[in-house]
Design an enzyme around this catalytic site. Structure first.
Site, PDB file in Angstrom:
ATOM      1  N   LYS A  96       0.822  -1.228   0.000  1.00 24.72           N
ATOM      2  CA  LYS A  96       0.000   0.000   0.000  1.00 24.72           C
ATOM      3  C   LYS A  96       0.849   1.269   0.000  1.00 24.72           C
ATOM      4  O   LYS A  96       0.645   2.175   0.802  1.00 24.72           O
ATOM      5  CB  LYS A  96      -0.963  -0.005   1.181  1.00 24.72           C
ATOM      6  CG  LYS A  96      -1.986  -1.140   1.097  1.00 24.72           C
ATOM      7  CD  LYS A  96      -3.090  -0.983   2.124  1.00 24.72           C
ATOM      8  CE  LYS A  96      -4.088  -2.116   2.071  1.00 24.72           C
ATOM      9  NZ  LYS A  96      -3.559  -3.427   2.493  1.00 24.72           N
TER      10      LYS A  96
HETATM   11  O1  LIG Z   1      -5.085  -4.253  -0.141  1.00 26.88           O
HETATM   12  C1  LIG Z   1      -5.527  -5.152   0.585  1.00 26.88           C
HETATM   13  O2  LIG Z   1      -5.179  -6.304   0.439  1.00 26.88           O
HETATM   14  C2  LIG Z   1      -6.634  -4.825   1.504  1.00 26.88           C
HETATM   15  C3  LIG Z   1      -7.486  -3.817   1.114  1.00 26.88           C
HETATM   16  C4  LIG Z   1      -8.687  -3.619   1.807  1.00 26.88           C
HETATM   17  O3  LIG Z   1      -9.519  -2.805   1.424  1.00 26.88           O
HETATM   18  N1  LIG Z   1      -8.944  -4.395   2.902  1.00 26.88           N
HETATM   19  C5  LIG Z   1      -8.075  -5.360   3.337  1.00 26.88           C
HETATM   20  O4  LIG Z   1      -8.407  -6.048   4.303  1.00 26.88           O
HETATM   21  N2  LIG Z   1      -6.877  -5.546   2.687  1.00 26.88           N
HETATM   22  C6  LIG Z   1      -5.878  -6.502   3.205  1.00 26.88           C
HETATM   23  O5  LIG Z   1      -6.406  -7.811   3.066  1.00 26.88           O
HETATM   24  C7  LIG Z   1      -6.103  -8.609   4.213  1.00 26.88           C
HETATM   25  C8  LIG Z   1      -7.393  -9.059   4.860  1.00 26.88           C
HETATM   26  O6  LIG Z   1      -7.135 -10.021   5.828  1.00 26.88           O
HETATM   27  P1  LIG Z   1      -8.288 -10.931   6.466  1.00 26.88           P
HETATM   28  O7  LIG Z   1      -9.306  -9.997   7.009  1.00 26.88           O
HETATM   29  O8  LIG Z   1      -7.568 -11.705   7.513  1.00 26.88           O
HETATM   30  O9  LIG Z   1      -8.815 -11.818   5.364  1.00 26.88           O
HETATM   31  C9  LIG Z   1      -5.218  -7.750   5.098  1.00 26.88           C
HETATM   32  O10 LIG Z   1      -3.859  -8.034   4.802  1.00 26.88           O
HETATM   33  C10 LIG Z   1      -5.533  -6.332   4.694  1.00 26.88           C
HETATM   34  O11 LIG Z   1      -4.431  -5.467   4.852  1.00 26.88           O
END
Ligand SMILES: O=C(O)c1cc(=O)[nH]c(=O)n1[C@@H]1O[C@H](COP(=O)(O)O)[C@@H](O)[C@H]1O
Length: 276
Positions: A96
């Site tokens: 990011k």
């Molecule tokens: O860019 C990302 O991957 C991301 C964007 C977003 O809008 N929301 C989001 O949760 N993420 C990333 O996606 C992952 C979600 O993780 P879980 O919630 O464990 O599935 C994390 O590493 C967040 O940093």
């Protein structure tokens, strides 16, 4: 050289539409019986790679969980990026980043230049300094067959205040980002190399994704409450370009390799049933 969009299109056709995040949270290390130090981090990350890199289309290491162990954590990140790619997974490094153009060029060098030990297939970037400031990353990606995923409609509730704000031309900030990326991807076949991040938790927002012609990363599935059924509602006609992304939901099945594989299989089956 084959573009990222084309490589991703092939990978998801062969392995199914799934991205698994490698997010070694302290709580997950504890749950796996690992120490919250660089040895635990390395064991965790290597186990995920061993379990999944030869079967899922995309692995998405979250840089922060490696950075928190300093240079030794970064060394683990370098090595799992290499191993994952050798095993056939595409690596989307979730960093990011986003800065003024001249500094963005250095980030592009760090993460998208094949001469760098941290080079991945694609990265996540933030457009808060303007989509135009990200141009050095887009150019570096295009030069080396890489990809860039730009945050548009994020999965967290705090994002709405900024992303749904309406500008002078009547478009939301998110729609402006979507439209600028759509322009760059126009005409790419089978898929552009610039993606957008659109959370699986956002519901129906009225944003038009129909011209993106690039991958739509959908995090927020599982642990944040999103489900494959939500994808149809959110993405409609653009569903075929969605790359569903799970981290904790799959990682929580570890540390056994077989259990991680079973969790990833369940996720890809559920997503394929919606996306096709
Ligand atoms: O860019 C990302 O991957 C991301 C964007 C977003 O809008 N929301 C989001 O949760 N993420 C990333 O996606 C992952 C979600 O993780 P879980 O919630 O464990 O599935 C994390 O590493 C967040 O940093």
């Amino acid at each position: 050289m084959e573009s990222f969009g084309s490589r991703l299109h092939r990978a998801t056709a062969q392995r199914g539409p799934l991205c698994v995040g490698i997010d070694p949270h302290a709580a997950l290390l504890a749950r796996w019986g690992l120490s919250d130090d660089v040895a635990g981090l390395e064991r965790f990350a290597r186990t995920v790679v061993e379990a999944l890199a030869d079967r899922v289309a995309v692995l998405k290491p979250q840089s922060a969980f490696f950075e928190r162990f300093g240079s030794r954590g970064i060394a683990v990140l370098e090595s799992i990026i290499r191993q994952s790619r050798e095993a056939g997974a595409l690596v989307l490094l979730d960093v990011k980043r986003g800065d003024i153009g001249s500094t963005m060029a250095a980030y592009a060098d760090a993460y998208l230049n094949p001469d760098s030990a941290l080079c991945a297939d694609a990265i996540t970037v933030s457009p808060f300094l303007g989509v135009g400031s990200l141009r050095p990353a887009f150019d570096m990606a295009a030069a080396h067959g890489g990809g860039v995923f730009v945050l548009a409609l994020t999965s967290n509730p705090e994002g709405v205040a900024v992303q749904h704000a309406v500008g002078a031309d009547g478009r939301t900030v998110a729609q402006t980002v979507i439209d600028e990326i759509s322009q760059v991807n126009a005409g790419a076949d089978p898929l552009g190399s610039l993606g957008l991040v659109v959370g699986a938790t956002i519901g129906e927002t009225g944003h038009d994704l129909s011209k993106v012609n690039g991958p739509l990363l959908a995090p927020g599935l599982g642990a944040q409450g999103g489900s494959p059924a939500d994808l149809r509602r959110i993405f409609g006609e653009s569903l075929r370009n969605v790359l569903p992304s799970y981290s904790r939901e799959v990682l929580g099945a570890g540390p056994e390799v077989a259990s991680l594989r079973a969790a990833a299989d369940r996720a890809v089956t559920a997503c394929s049933a919606v996306i096709g």
